[in-house]
Write a protein that holds these residues in place. Structure first.
Motif, PDB file in Angstrom:
ATOM      1  N   ILE A 179       0.784  -1.125  -0.160  1.00  0.00           N
ATOM      2  CA  ILE A 179       0.086   0.069   0.127  1.00  0.00           C
ATOM      3  C   ILE A 179       0.749   1.311  -0.004  1.00  0.00           C
ATOM      4  O   ILE A 179       1.784   1.398   0.832  1.00  0.00           O
ATOM      5  N   GLU A 180       0.692   2.027  -0.948  1.00  0.00           N
ATOM      6  CA  GLU A 180       1.514   3.235  -1.015  1.00  0.00           C
ATOM      7  C   GLU A 180       0.850   4.247  -0.465  1.00  0.00           C
ATOM      8  O   GLU A 180       1.555   4.993   0.458  1.00  0.00           O
ATOM      9  N   LYS A 181      -0.257   4.530  -0.312  1.00  0.00           N
ATOM     10  CA  LYS A 181      -0.922   5.609   0.125  1.00  0.00           C
ATOM     11  C   LYS A 181      -2.277   5.221   0.257  1.00  0.00           C
ATOM     12  O   LYS A 181      -3.071   4.636  -0.377  1.00  0.00           O
TER      13      LYS A 181
ATOM     14  N   GLY B  52      -2.964  -6.546   8.279  1.00  0.00           N
ATOM     15  CA  GLY B  52      -4.060  -6.429   9.236  1.00  0.00           C
ATOM     16  C   GLY B  52      -4.442  -5.086   9.302  1.00  0.00           C
ATOM     17  O   GLY B  52      -5.746  -4.729   9.972  1.00  0.00           O
ATOM     18  N   THR B  53      -3.929  -4.162   8.693  1.00  0.00           N
ATOM     19  CA  THR B  53      -4.593  -2.738   8.585  1.00  0.00           C
ATOM     20  C   THR B  53      -4.433  -2.262   7.158  1.00  0.00           C
ATOM     21  O   THR B  53      -3.666  -2.843   6.435  1.00  0.00           O
ATOM     22  N   ILE B  54      -4.998  -1.203   6.900  1.00  0.00           N
ATOM     23  CA  ILE B  54      -4.814  -0.437   5.675  1.00  0.00           C
ATOM     24  C   ILE B  54      -3.896   0.775   5.780  1.00  0.00           C
ATOM     25  O   ILE B  54      -4.584   1.788   6.044  1.00  0.00           O
ATOM     26  N   GLU B  55      -2.699   0.451   5.844  1.00  0.00           N
ATOM     27  CA  GLU B  55      -1.670   1.649   6.147  1.00  0.00           C
ATOM     28  C   GLU B  55      -0.544   1.756   5.056  1.00  0.00           C
ATOM     29  O   GLU B  55      -0.158   0.508   4.669  1.00  0.00           O
ATOM     30  N   ALA B  56      -0.209   2.775   4.933  1.00  0.00           N
ATOM     31  CA  ALA B  56       1.002   2.942   3.899  1.00  0.00           C
ATOM     32  C   ALA B  56       1.930   1.976   4.280  1.00  0.00           C
ATOM     33  O   ALA B  56       2.575   2.065   5.450  1.00  0.00           O
ATOM     34  N   GLY B  57       2.505   1.373   3.430  1.00  0.00           N
ATOM     35  CA  GLY B  57       4.152   0.632   3.641  1.00  0.00           C
ATOM     36  C   GLY B  57       3.584  -1.091   3.936  1.00  0.00           C
ATOM     37  O   GLY B  57       4.473  -1.855   4.032  1.00  0.00           O
ATOM     38  N   LYS B  58       2.426  -1.078   4.330  1.00  0.00           N
ATOM     39  CA  LYS B  58       1.835  -2.387   4.582  1.00  0.00           C
ATOM     40  C   LYS B  58       1.747  -3.276   3.325  1.00  0.00           C
ATOM     41  O   LYS B  58       1.410  -2.616   2.235  1.00  0.00           O
ATOM     42  N   GLN B  59       1.657  -4.753   3.233  1.00  0.00           N
ATOM     43  CA  GLN B  59       1.215  -5.529   2.117  1.00  0.00           C
ATOM     44  C   GLN B  59      -0.018  -5.043   1.805  1.00  0.00           C
ATOM     45  O   GLN B  59      -0.891  -4.953   2.611  1.00  0.00           O
TER      46      GLN B  59
END
Lengths: 482, 480, 425
Positions: C66-68, C382-389
């Motif tokens: 996820i980029e942004k 587990g979350t929708i945050e930048a940097g995560k898969q």
């Protein structure tokens, strides 16, 4: 004559204290015949169940029946006095539903012709076990799916000739498996009605025939008179015509054959009862003996009530459903339990039973509400709701007979009134067995079937010391035996 | 539905009293056979008299000398709820007045008689009692009104799921908790046929039987024609029509429908062919490949009972579409196949794995919505359409005047996962009351999501110092 | 086709050869970079600790991550991104199931050789791209912990696996991903005479042996011991457990058994413990868990598949999740025990938890962030945050609502399920 019979009986009795009675001369208790045999019990406490408790108390017994209860009573000089001043005396307990000592087998279908007492062979049954626990009468029940037969009441001791108290106490109706039992009862009621209709039809036909016959006779007479050439006088009535059915001059009732001999031919009373002039007495066709108890009920002869066995609350609704057109039938309910872990869902119908003031027999047990650890005192709840509650041992084992009093004590601790607990095995039990006119309380003219206890009946420590049946001691606890 | 009726049902303020009374909500003609017409309230014999042929009371000796009591009117009203009639739109805040177990009037201005028992459902949703096309474990015995434990846990759980009517064995019966009255709705509404491609012998026997009967019917027809002119016409022998053949005859005459268990496309085709050839009405149960041939089913007038959640993987050996689809119910509906919905499990279980049986009957309809079926149609699949397939839609399945007073009253949208049944009414009797039964009374009482949990029962030996912990802070809410 | 090839290989060849052969395939698959995607949606459930919910949002995905994430008004969509417009839909993190048996071959579920079988590993049973996995991602489930059955007290290592990917190395996220312990309530059936006393003794002594082995090596590696301990293939895999690199996932239910688990594994051995099932009246152990959490232990309660307990003491139906939640257990998730409950019905399990008294937001948390934390994956998913898969589902609405459907599933930045192509669930 009567004396001698009693003397002979005494020889058979188990009794050890019986003292030869002398016919009383000085009579204190009113109108008593000279040849009466008096026994007087002096007890530390007398629990009459029907009314007061006397401590100390006295019971005056004449010819096996209670004559007087109270304190400081007068009695004839020669009366036998039983000194039980350290003991408590209560009415003998009654076991309302038992197969004790009888083989248990299934009799499915409708067997109203069967009587449980016919199965009993006195010598084969260890009545001592019942006496030891304080039971002076038992109601033997026929078992089986459907309508298994008629129960009868037997004393547990005393003279053999006086053992049978009632041949037909109740008709046992199984409703523990309504899926099939409902149909059995429904069809049995239908069949019983058909039997009644059959007899009614036969009677109508017979009456019609009689009428025709009478008319024919009349015509013949008239013709004869005409032939004789005598003009009939105006005041002369013709020959008495047969009674019209509407007037019902004692319609000859179909006298049911004794169910004791089911195969017996229908009673042909006509020839016996004279009136050879009128041999055309109506002979009703035979009715199916297996359905006779139900036929009687439909014909509003309510001597033998239904004893409906239930397993769970739902069975009650099913039983009421079948009996909906027969609301007036007298009935007693046995609330057994099938659910595991002493769970009972009768709570659902307690109110309905109470509103009917039903007579209910239950095992003296504390239950649990289904799927809970909440204790449920069924006997207490039923009583509170307005029912008359009788208790019968849960199963027919001597140990269980012994436990009945302590189980009752549990019920009392759980909220059942003491008086109701005592009634449940005496007065109410007698009522459930249809012998309330003779047993169950210590009152004037009731049978002197008494239990002597070393202490209070609800105290588990107290033991049955003696048992009296018909005014005679039939059991006495031997030391060391327990 | 006509525009006029729509208007009447829209709950607009001018509907009141008498006007509402006049609204007969009888809508589309029932597709399936009607059992013998039952007496209707207001003119017919009293409700308390059990219905037609299957009445146990009929067997009982009738007493002529008993005085006939005048019919006592018993009123029951549900007021204030959001009424989802299913057959004719929703009415907000309407009152449903029931008389002697039947719905008597619906509307916002209906006057409630003084002696009526009133259930205040303000803020709740009133649906018709749910109808399960088939269920096990709620009734007992071959005749439910004789063999049912009407206080059973199973029945309580089914009522807690909003179910009021189901087919048990071969009888459509109500869940009359605490009563054995008025339980039977209809006996033998369907004839079970085995017409699976896996048992060719059974198929042959069935066709033979039907052919023979068709021939018989032709003969009967010919006889009827001939007997008008010819007095010596011989009536065809019908003594041989017993047992199975008798059922098949009913089928051919259109008195009942056939129920066939068929899942895969070729079995469904066979059912269609059977329907076409003999002109019989068929309900297929299962039908997970129904979506692959919905137009064919529709053309043959075959109805379906489906489990939208069924999962059968596609068979890659076939070129045609195979396997189950979540869209099954939606596709069947789009092509006009009347569809009832059943969950995978047909009873209620208490072992804890949930959502797969009738404990959550409504959830199966929700799965159908997931597959594209409109919400209203999904609800019909567990109410009126199921009733129609069972031939009992004249009595249950929707909230209409003259129908039985069976309601499922919920605290929310029927197909939402948080929705709890608050009351279930059967024959105008409250058969389940969530707050009076112990089963669910602690879960969101009065909608309170933060209600404290019930105390646990601990064996005495563990002591009492294991107090309930404090509740967590209020949680953020999402979703609804 | 590739799918069929992969399947055939799993069946035929042995593990080593399999991994090697599939590495080739993977190489081919990996050659293609994950696409650049821009999701324009109605709502994003971020599921972070601040309980952020973004309405009218854009999620940019590139390079598998996820980029942004942000409001549509704040995030501009750069050139080269495929724009996916789903303005009414919700993006919810991919669901994580901590108790799964269907990512591998079900016939190898239980190798009941000994009562404890340390050393066995589910990696050998992994079956990518099965129909079950297809359905899993159709239901928004993206990561599962494949564990062996509960036929024995210790039945082998679990494998954390994605629900999409064409080879074993493609789908496997971490191996070992857990050690499966079955405390009680199944292993009894191993042989008559096996009861809780023996089982607990056996489990404890096996773990203690493993711990001793690990400590001996630790000592050696720190230079505190001179003699190199003998290599033991049975216990070597456990070293990660004691290094807290993976967890003990425990089949445990009924309060007495849950109590034993908490006491033996979490409190005494200080293992990262995941309580699977936690059914019947297991919630009664919540105070003990709160205490252990306060003392720095790690215990996650992942409840299921039984959603309720019929209480035979007061005729009540208790929602298990609800009771755990009400008892103040914050680390609460949901599992399916697939195939006991079908994998795609994981969110439905949470919905059922809510029916019986849980609350929806907690339910969604229990499918996403909590199980990700439990499996030590919270830095990845587990979350929708930048940097995560980039691992999420695009839903038509509240994912717990049975009527909502997952329209699109993204794993590793790729769209692995699209209902418009073929709707499966």
């Amino acid at each position: 004559m009567r004396m001698r019979m009693r003397m002979r009986q005494r020889g058979f009795a188990v009794c050890a204290v019986c003292i030869v009675a002398v016919p009383a001369t000085g009579i204190a208790a009113g109108q008593v015949g000279n040849d009466e045999k008096f026994v007087v019990v002096r007890a530390g406490r007398v629990i009459t169940v029907s009314g007061e408790e006397y401590a100390p108390g006295m019971i005056v017994i004449a010819d096996g029946k209670v004559r007087l209860v109270g304190q400081n009573l007068e009695y004839p000089d020669g009366a036998t006095v039983i000194d039980a001043r350290g003991q408590t005396v209560m009415p003998g307990m009654i076991h309302v539903r038992t197969r004790f000592g009888l083989p248990s087998y299934n009799r499915p279908g409708v067997r109203g012709d069967l009587k449980a007492l016919d199965e009993v062979v006195l010598s084969q049954i260890e009545f001592e076990e019942l006496l030891e626990a304080g039971f002076t009468a038992v109601c033997y029940t026929p078992f089986g799916d459907g309508i298994a037969g008629v129960a009868g009441v037997l004393r547990t001791g005393g003279a053999e000739s006086a053992r049978r108290v009632k041949d037909a106490a109740y008709l046992r109706v199984d409703m523990t498996d309504p899926a099939s039992d409902k149909g059995t009862l429904r069809n049995a009621l239908k069949k019983a009605q058909e039997e009644i209709d059959k007899v009614e039809k036969a009677r109508q036909e017979w009456e019609k025939k009689q009428k025709e016959k009478a008319e024919a006779e009349k015509k013949q007479q008239e013709e004869q008179q005409k032939k004789e050439g005598e003009e009939p006088k105006p005041g002369d009535k013709p020959a008495p015509s047969p009674p019209k059915p509407e007037e019902k001059p004692q319609p000859p009732k179909p006298s049911p054959p004794k169910p004791g001999d089911p195969g017996a031919a229908p009673p042909v009373e006509a020839p016996k009862e004279g009136e050879k002039k009128e041999p055309e007495q109506f002979v009703p066709p035979a009715m199916d003996p297996a359905h006779l108890p139900l036929i009687d009920l439909i014909q509003k002869k309510y001597d033998v009530p239904l004893f409906i066995e239930l397993d769970q609350a739902s069975d009650y609704l099913h039983a009421e459903d079948v009996l909906k057109p027969h609301k007036e039938f007298p009935r007693v309910y046995w609330l057994g339990a099938r659910l595991p872990n002493r769970a009972s869902d009768y709570d659902y119908v307690v109110k309905a039973l109470g509103e009917k003031k039903a007579l209910v027999v239950v095992p003296p047990a504390i239950y649990y509400l289904p799927l809970t650890v909440e204790q449920y005192n069924l006997a207490a709840e039923l009583t509170k709701a307005g029912c008359k509650v009788a208790c019968a041992p849960w199963w027919d084992a001597p140990l269980e007979f012994d436990r009945v009093r302590s189980r009752l004590a549990d019920l009392v601790r759980g909220g059942l009134a003491r008086a109701d607990a005592l009634k449940s095995v005496t007065a109410h039990a007698a009522e459930a067995a249809g012998v309330a006119d003779r047993l169950g309380t210590i009152e004037k003219d009731r049978d002197a079937d008494l239990v002597f206890l070393s202490g209070d009946p609800l105290d588990p420590r107290s033991e049955v010391t003696q048992v009296m049946i018909g005014g005679e001691i039939v059991y006495e606890r031997k030391d060391g035996r327990r | 539905m006509s525009a006029r009726k729509q208007r009447l049902l829209s709950g607009s303020p001018w509907i009141s009293g008498v006007a509402a009374l006049g609204v007969a909500l009888l809508t589309a003609a029932p597709a399936f056979s009607q059992p013998p017409p039952r007496p209707r309230p207001g003119g017919g014999p009293p409700r308390s008299a059990p219905p037609a042929s299957n009445a146990p009371a009929e067997n009982e000796p009738k007493k002529d000398d008993e005085p006939v009591e005048p019919e006592k009117e018993v009123f029951f009203a549900v007021k204030g709820g959001i009424v989802h009639t299913v057959s004719g739109g929703d009415l907000s805040g309407a009152t449903i007045l029931c008389r002697n177990g039947r719905i008597h009037a619906i509307g916002t201005g209906v006057e409630i008689p003084k002696d009526a028992e009133v259930l205040d459902a303000t803020g709740y949703h009133v649906y018709p009692g749910l109808v399960a096309f088939r269920a096990t474990g709620f009734h007992g015995g071959s005749d439910p009104s004789d063999g049912t434990d009407v206080y059973s846990l199973n029945m309580a759980l089914a009522l807690a799921a909003g179910i009021t009517t189901c087919m048990s064995g071969d009888t459509v019966a109500k869940l009359t908790f605490g009563s054995v009255e008025d339980m039977i709705v209809r006996k033998e509404p369907l004839v079970n046929l085995n017409y699976s491609t896996r048992s060719p012998d059974a198929r042959r026997r069935l066709r033979e039987s039907l052919d023979k009967l068709v021939d018989h019917l032709r003969k009967v027809e010919a006889y009827e024609r001939e007997s008008a002119t010819n007095k010596n016409a011989v009536k065809p022998d019908d003594k041989w029509i017993r047992g199975e053949a008798e059922k098949h005859l009913k089928l051919l005459k259109g008195e009942v429908a056939a129920e066939i268990s068929a899942d895969r496309a070729h079995d469904l085709y066979q059912a269609c062919e059977l329907a076409d050839r003999y002109g019989i009405r068929i309900v297929v149960r299962g039908a997970y490949e129904g979506w692959t041939m919905a137009p064919r089913l529709a053309r043959s007038g075959v109805s379906a009972v489906v489990t939208p959640r069924t999962r059968v993987d596609l068979d890659e050996r076939h070129v045609r579409p195979t396997g189950s689809s979540i869209e099954n119910a939606a596709i069947l509906h789009n092509y006009g196949v009347r569809t009832a919905i059943l969950p995978p499990g047909l009873s209620v279980s208490t072992w804890g794995v949930v959502g797969e049986d009738l404990t959550h009957f409504n959830m199966e309809a929700a799965f159908a919505v997931r597959g594209g079926l409109p919400q209203e149609e999904a609800i019909r699949g567990i109410t009126i359409d199921a009733a129609r397939l069972l031939g009992v839609d004249h009595r249950v399945g929707s909230i209409e005047i003259g129908k039985d007073a069976d309601f499922c009253i919920t605290d929310g949208d029927l197909l939402h996962y948080m929705t709890l049944v608050r009351w279930t009414v059967v024959n105008a009797r409250v058969a389940y009351d969530k707050q009076k039964d112990t089963l669910f009374d602690h879960i969101r009482p009065d909608g309170d999501r933060n209600a404290p949990p019930p105390n646990d029962y601990w064996p005495r030996r563990l002591g009492s110092d294991w107090e309930g912990p404090p509740l967590p802070e209020k949680q953020p809410q999402a979703g609804r | 086709m590739i799918r069929q090839q992969a399947r055939g290989k799993t069946r035929r060849v042995g593990t080593v050869a399999l991994v090697g052969a599939l590495a080739l395939l993977t190489g081919v698959a990996r050659a293609e970079e994950p696409p650049k995607l821009a999701f324009v949606v109605g709502k994003v459930l971020v599921m972070d600790k601040a309980d952020t919910v973004i309405n009218n949002a854009v999620v940019l995905v590139s390079g598998g991550r996820i980029e942004k994430v942000g409001k549509a008004s704040d995030v501009a969509i750069p050139q080269g991104y495929r724009r996916i417009d789903m303005p009414r839909h919700w993006i919810v993190p991919g669901f994580v199931d901590c108790h799964n048996h269907t990512a591998g071959s079900l016939s190898d579920l239980n190798d009941m050789v000994y009562l404890t079988n340390p050393g066995l590993d589910t990696l050998n049973t992994v079956q990518p791209e099965s129909d079950d996995m297809w359905m899993a991602r159709a239901g928004g489930v993206t990561t599962v912990l494949l564990i062996p059955g509960s036929g024995t007290n210790i039945s082998g290592f679990g494998t954390i696996s994605k629900t999409a990917g064409q080879s074993v190395s493609d789908v496997v996220v971490r191996s070992p991903g857990s050690i499966k312990v079955a405390q009680a309530g199944n292993p009894e059936r191993y042989w008559w005479g096996v009861g809780r006393m023996f089982m607990n003794f056996n489990t404890r002594q096996t773990l203690e042996k493993a711990q001793a082995y690990h400590e001996a090596w630790e000592k050696f590696e720190r230079g505190e011991a001179t003699e190199k301990p003998a290599f033991d293939p049975i216990f070597d895999g456990f070293r990660g457990l004691f290094r807290k690199e993976f967890v003990a996932s425990v089949h445990t239910q009924i309060y007495q058994v849950v109590m034993t688990t908490v006491d033996m594994l979490a409190r005494k051995m200080d293992l990262r413990t995941v309580l699977d099932h936690s059914e019947f009246d297991g919630w009664k152990v919540a105070p003990l868990i709160r205490e252990a959490l306060a003392a720095g232990r790690s215990i996650y309660t992942i409840q299921g598949p039984r959603a309720y307990h019929l209480d035979g003491t007061q005729r009540k139906i208790h929602g298990n999740a609800a009771r755990w939640w009400q008892a103040g257990n914050p680390l609460l998730g949901i599992n399916t025990d697939a195939p006991v409950v079908a994998q795609e019905q994981l969110p439905f399990q949470a919905a059922m938890g809510c029916y019986y008294g849980w609350v929806p937001y907690e339910g969604i948390k229990g499918l996403t962030r909590i199980p990700a934390e439990a499996l030590l994956l919270d830095d990845q998913i587990g979350t929708i945050e930048a940097g995560k898969q980039a691992e999420f589902g695009v839903w038509t609405g509240d994912p717990l609502d049975t009527r909502s459907a997952c329209e699109m599933t993204v794993i590793g930045g790729r769209i692995v399920y699209d209902a418009n192509v073929r709707r499966r669930w």
